[in-house]
Write a protein that holds these residues in place. Structure first.
Motif, short mmCIF file in Angstrom:
data_model
loop_
_atom_site.label_atom_id
_atom_site.label_comp_id
_atom_site.label_asym_id
_atom_site.label_seq_id
_atom_site.Cartn_x
_atom_site.Cartn_y
_atom_site.Cartn_z
N CYS A 1 11.18 -22.17 -38.86
CA CYS A 1 10.50 -21.12 -38.07
C CYS A 1 9.22 -21.74 -37.49
O CYS A 1 8.44 -22.34 -38.23
N ILE B 1 16.69 -15.92 -42.06
CA ILE B 1 16.46 -16.51 -43.38
C ILE B 1 17.14 -15.67 -44.46
O ILE B 1 17.77 -16.20 -45.38
N LEU C 1 6.58 -20.54 -36.65
CA LEU C 1 5.32 -19.93 -37.12
C LEU C 1 4.97 -20.33 -38.56
O LEU C 1 3.86 -20.07 -39.01
N PHE C 2 5.94 -20.94 -39.26
CA PHE C 2 5.78 -21.24 -40.67
C PHE C 2 4.57 -22.15 -40.95
O PHE C 2 4.44 -23.21 -40.35
N CYS D 1 1.79 -18.23 -39.49
CA CYS D 1 2.23 -17.37 -40.59
C CYS D 1 1.97 -18.04 -41.94
O CYS D 1 2.55 -19.09 -42.25
N CYS E 1 8.95 -11.97 -45.40
CA CYS E 1 9.36 -13.08 -46.27
C CYS E 1 8.16 -13.95 -46.68
O CYS E 1 8.27 -14.77 -47.59
N MET E 2 7.04 -13.81 -45.97
CA MET E 2 5.84 -14.56 -46.33
C MET E 2 4.91 -13.71 -47.19
O MET E 2 3.91 -14.20 -47.71
N VAL F 1 3.19 -13.00 -41.01
CA VAL F 1 3.74 -12.38 -39.80
C VAL F 1 4.96 -11.53 -40.18
O VAL F 1 5.16 -10.45 -39.63
N GLY F 2 5.72 -12.01 -41.12
CA GLY F 2 6.92 -11.28 -41.55
C GLY F 2 6.91 -11.08 -43.06
O GLY F 2 6.14 -11.72 -43.78
N CYS G 1 9.36 -14.24 -35.43
CA CYS G 1 9.64 -14.24 -36.88
C CYS G 1 11.15 -14.35 -37.10
O CYS G 1 11.92 -13.65 -36.47
N ARG G 2 11.53 -15.22 -38.02
CA ARG G 2 12.96 -15.46 -38.26
C ARG G 2 13.41 -14.96 -39.63
O ARG G 2 14.41 -15.45 -40.18
N CYS G 3 12.67 -13.99 -40.17
CA CYS G 3 13.02 -13.45 -41.50
C CYS G 3 14.49 -13.02 -41.57
O CYS G 3 15.16 -13.25 -42.57
N CYS H 1 10.00 -17.38 -47.59
CA CYS H 1 8.97 -18.14 -46.86
C CYS H 1 7.76 -18.42 -47.74
O CYS H 1 7.22 -19.53 -47.72
S1 SF4 Z 1 7.78 -14.71 -42.52
FE1 SF4 Z 1 6.65 -16.12 -41.22
S2 SF4 Z 1 7.50 -18.14 -41.60
FE2 SF4 Z 1 8.94 -16.61 -42.38
S3 SF4 Z 1 10.36 -16.28 -40.72
FE3 SF4 Z 1 8.80 -14.70 -40.52
S4 SF4 Z 1 7.24 -15.61 -39.17
FE4 SF4 Z 1 8.56 -17.28 -39.84
#
Ligand code: SF4
Length: 363
Positions: free
Chosen positions: A328, A318, A330-331, A335, A344-345, A341-342, A313-315, A352
């Motif tokens: 990311c 971001i 996983l985007f 996710c 921000c989604m 997953v994080g 996860c790259r929240c 996200c």
């Molecule tokens: S919330 Fe999901 S899409 Fe956003 S950085 Fe985390 S893993 Fe990636």
């Protein structure tokens, strides 16, 4: 402009866009701090109207997104304490903690309730004297006055089973942390309207005076945001850096003194851990000593040494503006808003989830 439709006037918007295009003669990068602005910018199509040389980045202004994994784990741990009813706003339920989420714990039988205002939390406490009610207090200065009032009200009504787990945050310190880190070269901030109605414009002055970066506090209608971008571009063109208020119909330089006094009576600044930014000194709010009886951190000691952020996860990046969601891996695959997953989604104002909803195939 006085009426809502005037803030969405296409002809006027086009005129401002034309001016922005004419005036943008160099690469510029502005950060919209607030998640509500991010959503408004995408929903109104503003990104597509701006010149290519002008980049908009999303910042650390979504309170759900910036909540640290440790704080989420702490809320989950408290929710599973015997005799506890954990009360919070809806978005927090789906945020994944290290081992589970509030939603999963609720499915397993924990008493976790969603409220729309903190007064509902207080009422739950009044209605359930044999239980300990923990209100998970999330948000920036906009939501803090009500949390403070709930504590004063609980004290006045002698409600002894009401606690606040304060993970409230202040908006100024993360902006200083971003500028101090210098990972992204920003020319200006699109500053949040809601928070600024409470704190006023003065607390942002360090942005211009200490870092020579511009800032404009703006509202949430398309013309508000376009005008703020225009004002920022104009500052850069003039070689000036200052804080300006576009959202004059709601924001003053001094802010709402009554709300500030209520916050100050109940809370005091404390170090806080931010997702993506780590520990920022004096960037959170804890209950003052005299309200220790209402402080969940004082009454409970929960263990969160196991906390770790989700792999991949790259929240964090971001939220610092150094990455965008579509980069990311996983985007939109692993996710999604249904299976985040994080954080921000999760939140409707998370970067996200906003990219997922409005720009999944374009960015
Ligand atoms: S919330 Fe999901 S899409 Fe956003 S950085 Fe985390 S893993 Fe990636």
């Amino acid at each position: 402009m006085r009426y809502l439709d005037e803030f969405q006037d296409r002809t006027l918007a086009q005129k401002i866009v034309t001016k922005i295009v004419q005036m943008t003669d160099r690469p510029l990068c502005f950060m919209e701090v607030c998640g509500t602005h991010t959503v408004a910018i995408f929903r109104s199509g503003i990104r597509h109207l701006l010149p290519e040389m002008l980049t908009l980045l999303s910042g650390p202004g979504c309170p759900v997104c910036v909540t640290s994994q440790k704080d989420i784990d702490k809320a989950i741990a408290l929710a599973t304490e015997p005799g506890v009813i954990l009360v919070t706003y809806g978005d927090m339920l789906k945020v994944p903690g290290t081992r589970s989420s509030l939603q999963q714990e609720r499915a397993r039988g924990a008493d976790i309730r969603v409220v729309y205002s903190v007064s509902d939390a207080l009422q739950i406490a009044a209605d359930n004297p044999a239980k300990m009610i923990v209100f998970l207090g999330v948000g920036f200065e906009t939501t803090v006055p009500n949390a403070a009032l709930s504590v004063l009200e609980a004290q006045k009504r002698k409600i002894k089973n009401y606690l606040v787990l304060s993970i409230h945050k202040l908006i100024g310190p993360p902006l200083r942390a971003l500028l101090e880190a210098g990972e992204v070269q920003l020319n200006g901030f699109i500053l949040p309207g809601h928070v600024s109605t409470i704190i006023g414009a003065r607390p942002y002055e360090f942005i211009a005076s200490d870092y020579n970066v511009s800032g404009v506090i703006t509202g949430f209608e398309p013309l508000d945001i376009l005008q703020a971008i225009y004002m920022l571009v104009q500052q850069v063109r003039d070689g000036s850096s200052k804080i300006e208020i576009q959202y004059r119909r709601a924001v003053s330089w001094e802010g709402n003194r009554v709300a500030q006094m209520v916050i100050d009576e109940v809370f005091e600044p404390a170090d806080a851990t931010w997702r993506g930014l780590g520990v920022i000194p004096q960037s959170g709010l804890r209950l003052r000593e005299k309200f220790a009886a209402f402080d969940a951190d004082h009454v409970f000691a929960v263990e969160t040494d196991f906390s770790r952020e989700p792999a991949g996860c790259r929240c964090g990046e971001i939220l610092r503006g150094v990455e965008i969601p579509s980069r990311c891996s996983l985007f939109a695959t692993v996710c999604t808003p249904e299976q985040p997953v994080g954080p921000c989604m999760v939140s409707s104002e998370g970067t996200c989830s906003t990219y997922y909803q409005y720009a999944r195939t374009q960015v």
